[in-house]
Design a protein around this motif. Structure first.
Motif, mmCIF file in Angstrom:
data_model
loop_
_atom_site.group_PDB
_atom_site.id
_atom_site.type_symbol
_atom_site.label_atom_id
_atom_site.label_comp_id
_atom_site.label_asym_id
_atom_site.label_seq_id
_atom_site.Cartn_x
_atom_site.Cartn_y
_atom_site.Cartn_z
ATOM 1 N N MET A 1 0.845 -1.187 0.000
ATOM 2 C CA MET A 1 0.000 0.000 0.000
ATOM 3 C C MET A 1 0.886 1.245 0.000
ATOM 4 N N ASN A 2 0.599 2.174 -0.870
ATOM 5 C CA ASN A 2 1.355 3.416 -0.959
ATOM 6 C C ASN A 2 0.701 4.452 -0.052
ATOM 7 N N ASP A 3 1.324 4.735 1.075
ATOM 8 C CA ASP A 3 0.730 5.677 2.024
ATOM 9 C C ASP A 3 1.368 7.055 1.948
ATOM 10 N N ILE A 4 2.067 7.356 0.854
ATOM 11 C CA ILE A 4 2.746 8.645 0.720
ATOM 12 C C ILE A 4 1.807 9.658 0.080
ATOM 13 N N LEU A 5 1.580 10.741 0.796
ATOM 14 C CA LEU A 5 0.752 11.838 0.310
ATOM 15 C C LEU A 5 1.561 12.745 -0.608
ATOM 16 N N ALA A 6 2.823 13.016 -0.228
ATOM 17 C CA ALA A 6 3.681 13.891 -1.029
ATOM 18 C C ALA A 6 5.138 13.556 -0.781
ATOM 19 N N THR B 1 13.934 18.928 -0.172
ATOM 20 C CA THR B 1 14.429 19.926 0.775
ATOM 21 C C THR B 1 15.537 20.766 0.144
ATOM 22 N N LYS B 2 15.963 21.799 0.851
ATOM 23 C CA LYS B 2 17.079 22.638 0.410
ATOM 24 C C LYS B 2 18.366 21.820 0.274
ATOM 25 N N ASN B 3 18.491 20.746 1.049
ATOM 26 C CA ASN B 3 19.663 19.869 0.978
ATOM 27 C C ASN B 3 19.516 18.811 -0.111
ATOM 28 N N LYS B 4 18.493 18.953 -0.957
ATOM 29 C CA LYS B 4 18.239 18.038 -2.073
ATOM 30 C C LYS B 4 17.887 16.621 -1.626
ATOM 31 N N CYS B 5 17.344 16.498 -0.429
ATOM 32 C CA CYS B 5 16.826 15.218 0.058
ATOM 33 C C CYS B 5 15.331 15.167 -0.235
ATOM 34 N N THR B 6 14.843 13.991 -0.522
ATOM 35 C CA THR B 6 13.405 13.810 -0.696
ATOM 36 C C THR B 6 12.835 13.308 0.620
ATOM 37 N N VAL B 7 11.949 14.103 1.222
ATOM 38 C CA VAL B 7 11.277 13.678 2.451
ATOM 39 C C VAL B 7 9.838 13.333 2.099
ATOM 40 N N ARG B 8 9.331 12.330 2.755
ATOM 41 C CA ARG B 8 7.968 11.911 2.459
ATOM 42 C C ARG B 8 7.009 12.413 3.532
ATOM 43 N N LEU B 9 5.852 12.808 3.071
ATOM 44 C CA LEU B 9 4.755 13.155 3.968
ATOM 45 C C LEU B 9 3.692 12.086 3.758
ATOM 46 N N THR B 10 3.453 11.306 4.796
ATOM 47 C CA THR B 10 2.495 10.204 4.691
ATOM 48 C C THR B 10 1.098 10.684 5.084
ATOM 49 N N TYR B 11 0.119 9.909 4.674
ATOM 50 C CA TYR B 11 -1.262 10.198 5.073
ATOM 51 C C TYR B 11 -1.394 10.156 6.590
ATOM 52 N N GLU B 12 -0.682 9.234 7.228
ATOM 53 C CA GLU B 12 -0.742 9.125 8.700
ATOM 54 C C GLU B 12 -0.225 10.397 9.361
ATOM 55 N N ARG B 13 0.910 10.914 8.873
ATOM 56 C CA ARG B 13 1.473 12.143 9.444
ATOM 57 C C ARG B 13 0.574 13.336 9.176
ATOM 58 N N TRP B 14 0.001 13.404 7.961
ATOM 59 C CA TRP B 14 -0.894 14.520 7.650
ATOM 60 C C TRP B 14 -2.125 14.474 8.552
ATOM 61 N N SER B 15 -2.666 13.280 8.805
ATOM 62 C CA SER B 15 -3.795 13.144 9.736
ATOM 63 C C SER B 15 -3.401 13.627 11.117
ATOM 64 N N HIS B 16 -2.210 13.257 11.572
ATOM 65 C CA HIS B 16 -1.711 13.715 12.870
ATOM 66 C C HIS B 16 -1.630 15.241 12.910
ATOM 67 N N ILE B 17 -1.084 15.840 11.854
ATOM 68 C CA ILE B 17 -0.940 17.298 11.798
ATOM 69 C C ILE B 17 -2.307 17.970 11.880
ATOM 70 N N VAL B 18 -3.250 17.510 11.080
ATOM 71 C CA VAL B 18 -4.571 18.142 11.021
ATOM 72 C C VAL B 18 -5.361 17.900 12.313
ATOM 73 N N GLU B 19 -5.191 16.732 12.923
ATOM 74 C CA GLU B 19 -5.874 16.466 14.193
ATOM 75 C C GLU B 19 -5.290 17.292 15.332
ATOM 76 N N SER B 20 -3.984 17.493 15.320
ATOM 77 C CA SER B 20 -3.331 18.282 16.373
ATOM 78 C C SER B 20 -3.525 19.779 16.178
ATOM 79 N N HIS B 21 -3.612 20.205 14.924
ATOM 80 C CA HIS B 21 -3.726 21.628 14.578
ATOM 81 C C HIS B 21 -4.798 21.734 13.492
#
Length: 107
Positions: free
Chosen positions: A1-6, A10-30
């Motif tokens: 299952m692909n749980d990556i939202l985006a 980054t400025k350091n040219k690293c690819t960081v993933r934002l998962t649906y789980e983390r986005w849910s956490h962000i929106v629920e907390s804020h």
């Protein structure tokens, strides 16, 4: 299952993933972050500051004249390294509280 939202470059040219789980956490907390996905992506991709976070995390900070609640700074906490991912994100009026942790890079 692909749980990556985006995948965000980054400025350091690293690819960081934002998962649906983390986005849910962000929106629920804020709940005001609902609808602000692009603001989080912009903050990480084009920050005004990158600040030292806790436990090797980085904090991208970017000023926005207009958000869904008012003029604010967006802060996105993420990790680069073996496991690149977004931890959390929020809006603040108090940039100095974040900046005092130690600026690593500034626009």
């Amino acid at each position: 299952m692909n749980d990556i939202l985006a995948n965000i470059i980054t400025k350091n040219k690293c690819t960081v993933r934002l998962t649906y789980e983390r986005w849910s956490h962000i929106v629920e907390s804020h709940d005001y972050m609902a609808g602000n996905l692009n603001l989080v992506i912009d903050t990480i991709e084009e920050p005004d500051y990158i600040v030292k976070g806790n436990m090797d995390a980085l904090i991208a900070v970017k000023h926005f004249k207009k958000t869904n609640i008012s003029e604010k700074y967006s802060a996105a906490v993420y990790k680069e390294g073996d496991d690149n991912f977004v931890i959390t994100a929020f809006l603040t009026s108090d940039k100095e509280r974040i900046i005092k942790k130690g600026v690593l890079w500034q626009k």
